[in-house]
Design an enzyme around this catalytic site. Structure first.
Site, PDB file in Angstrom:
ATOM      1  CG  PHE A 191      -1.619   1.145   1.523  1.00  0.00           C
ATOM      2  CD1 PHE A 191      -3.526   0.597   0.397  1.00  0.00           C
ATOM      3  CD2 PHE A 191      -1.969   2.005   2.004  1.00  0.00           C
ATOM      4  CE1 PHE A 191      -4.203   1.520   0.191  1.00  0.00           C
ATOM      5  CE2 PHE A 191      -2.625   3.040   1.936  1.00  0.00           C
ATOM      6  CZ  PHE A 191      -4.207   2.424   1.502  1.00  0.00           C
ATOM      7  CG  ASP A 211       0.576  -3.342   6.778  1.00  0.00           C
ATOM      8  OD1 ASP A 211      -0.616  -3.607   7.256  1.00  0.00           O
ATOM      9  OD2 ASP A 211       0.261  -2.059   5.952  1.00  0.00           O
ATOM     10  CE1 TYR A 235      -8.520   1.544   7.594  1.00  0.00           C
ATOM     11  CE2 TYR A 235      -7.769   2.513   9.558  1.00  0.00           C
ATOM     12  CZ  TYR A 235      -7.808   2.321   8.285  1.00  0.00           C
ATOM     13  OH  TYR A 235      -6.833   2.272   7.676  1.00  0.00           O
ATOM     14  CE  LYS A 236      -8.090  -1.205   5.062  1.00  0.00           C
ATOM     15  NZ  LYS A 236      -6.302  -0.398   5.060  1.00  0.00           N
ATOM     16  NE  ARG A 256     -10.468  -2.718  -2.492  1.00  0.00           N
ATOM     17  CZ  ARG A 256      -9.698  -2.105  -1.464  1.00  0.00           C
ATOM     18  NH1 ARG A 256      -7.935  -1.749  -1.491  1.00  0.00           N
ATOM     19  NH2 ARG A 256     -10.010  -1.005  -0.576  1.00  0.00           N
TER      20      ARG A 256
HETATM   21  C1  LIG Z   1      -5.725   0.762   4.667  1.00  0.00           C
HETATM   22  C2  LIG Z   1      -3.953   0.137   4.903  1.00  0.00           C
HETATM   23  C3  LIG Z   1      -3.258   1.960   5.438  1.00  0.00           C
HETATM   24  C4  LIG Z   1      -3.808   2.942   5.774  1.00  0.00           C
HETATM   25  O1  LIG Z   1      -2.531   3.443   6.786  1.00  0.00           O
HETATM   26  P1  LIG Z   1      -3.516   4.598   7.549  1.00  0.00           P
HETATM   27  O2  LIG Z   1      -2.629   4.733   8.459  1.00  0.00           O
HETATM   28  O3  LIG Z   1      -4.591   3.239   8.917  1.00  0.00           O
HETATM   29  O4  LIG Z   1      -4.402   5.422   7.431  1.00  0.00           O
HETATM   30  C5  LIG Z   1      -1.718   0.771   5.229  1.00  0.00           C
HETATM   31  N1  LIG Z   1      -1.014   0.031   4.854  1.00  0.00           N
HETATM   32  C6  LIG Z   1      -2.243  -0.983   4.489  1.00  0.00           C
HETATM   33  C7  LIG Z   1      -1.259  -2.237   3.410  1.00  0.00           C
HETATM   34  C8  LIG Z   1      -3.514  -0.576   4.113  1.00  0.00           C
HETATM   35  O5  LIG Z   1      -4.606  -1.577   3.727  1.00  0.00           O
END
Ligand SMILES: *Cc1c(COP(=O)(O)O)cnc(C)c1O
Length: 400
Positions: free
Chosen positions: A116, A187, A212-213, A359
């Site tokens: 990400f 992660d 939050y996911k 998605r």
């Molecule tokens: C959703 C997601 C994030 C989001 O990071 P935030 O700091 O919570 O906004 C980061 N890394 C990955 C791999 C994600 O899927």
């Protein structure tokens, strides 16, 4: 939903609008019914009546650790090895900074193009701040294994690719990482609550993720960080805030890290958000992650089958083999944004990730076969009739 669906009981614990087909729990989990009452109780009784005394009397000060243990049970982390707070971006930074310090002679951070962007951005920022000539080496996901060598200080990967759902082999890659003398940072943003994870069993050095996911903690819910037991007492926290101090209320002028993972706390914990997450985690009590995985695969396979039956040419962006993907299915379409907007307008919620990914997330706790079938049928119909092709559906919102 069929009578034999073992997740009927968990579905009843969620508050979802009638008739909506919600295939975006991988991005923002649905609202567990218990959250509202719990947060309002914390506001009115704890904050309202006990005021500052609630830090002790209501146990606010220990909430990051208590909630961390609950998240830990879902990712194979022993009690006392996970803490909560901040956002995932911050937790990525902390894990990476600590890892790099443990390998002072090495300069490479290895990651992949499936990571990400914020994870990569945080690494870039850290490299610039350190000013010691580190390099972020980003390879194709399939090339990660071969790229792990003795120049690598840390391998930083997201287990499930946010676009395609492709799943990395955490055990094998961690083993290879350690054989090369590097540290493994995982992660778990799209893994926690999506599939069985065993961070301790896999030997991960650090693991981070958001809540939050699939964990349904609500927008901006606090992130988690796991540090493997022997390391947790030795790593230096890059963000040396007072809540990660060994004795925050001694108000000493110099920083001394707390023992264990507590040192990864930074500032005052977000109590209302932690209370929401704590209540949301109740829905996971007694849930077998293997059963969640089996059901998630069943729903994902059903969706692919139904879509393909009607629009065989739509390109699957996810691995065909369900054991090689997380709890999401993605399709490619050059006008994916507009198609997704048309779907949303008809009550099927997925999301779009540039440049061409549509998605769909599968969350067995609150999603049944009928909804999956209906989502697939509406997608197929929108594509077949071309009714996505309007200026209104092409107009981009800020959040896609
Ligand atoms: C959703 C997601 C994030 C989001 O990071 P935030 O700091 O919570 O906004 C980061 N890394 C990955 C791999 C994600 O899927």
């Amino acid at each position: 939903m069929s009578q034999t669906d073992p997740f009927r009981a968990t579905r009843a614990l969620f508050d979802l609008p009638d008739g909506l087909v919600y295939l975006d729990g991988n991005s923002l989990g649905a609202l567990p019914k218990a959250v509202g009452a719990r947060v309002s109780q914390v506001i009115s009784d704890e904050w309202g009546r006990s005021l500052i005394g609630a830090w002790n009397s209501a146990g606010w000060v220990d909430l990051p650790r208590r909630v961390g243990d609950r998240v830990g049970r879902l990712i194979g982390a022993p009690a006392g090895s996970v803490t909560m707070g901040d956002t995932l971006s911050i937790k990525v930074y902390q894990a990476l900074a600590s890892a790099l310090e443990l390998r002072p002679d090495r300069r490479v951070i290895l990651s992949d193009t499936g990571n990400f962007p914020t994870d990569l951005y945080m690494a870039q920022g850290l490299i610039a701040s350190l000013g010691r000539g580190h390099e972020l080496r980003v390879v194709e996901p399939e090339a990660v294994e071969a790229a792990i060598d003795e120049s690598v200080a840390a391998v930083m990967l997201t287990q499930v690719d946010y676009r395609t759902g492709r799943l990395h082999d955490m055990v094998a890659l961690t083993e290879k990482t350690h054989a090369a003398g590097a540290l493994a940072i995982w992660d778990l943003a799209h893994s926690a609550g999506a599939l069985p994870v065993d961070v301790a069993g896999a030997g991960a050095d650090f693991a981070v993720g958001c809540t939050y996911k699939y964990l349904n903690g609500g927008p901006g819910a606090p992130a988690f960080i796991y540090v493997a037991k022997p390391l947790a007492d030795t790593v230096r926290p890059a963000l040396s805030g007072w809540f990660g101090h060994d004795a925050p209320f001694a108000f000493e002028p110099s920083y001394r890290p707390a023992s264990g993972v507590e040192r990864m706390r930074v500032g005052t914990p977000p109590i209302l958000a932690l209370a929401a997450l704590d209540a949301a985690l109740d829905v996971w009590e007694g849930i077998d992650m293997e059963a969640v995985r089996a059901r998630s695969i069943q729903l994902g396979e059903l969706f692919i089958r139904e879509v393909r039956a009607h629009v065989p040419d739509l390109e699957l962006a996810s691995p065909v083999d369900p054991s090689k993907r997380g709890s999401q299915v993605s399709f490619r379409h050059p006008e994916g944004y507009a198609v997704m907007q048309a779907l949303i307008a008809e009550g099927v919620i997925g999301d779009y990730r540039a440049p061409d990914i549509m998605r769909f997330g599968f969350t067995p706790l609150y999603l049944g076969e009928d909804e999956v079938r209906s989502g697939a049928a509406i997608l197929a119909d929108i594509l077949t009739t071309g009714r996505w092709d309007t200026p209104a559906f092409r107009r981009r919102n800020k959040v896609t």
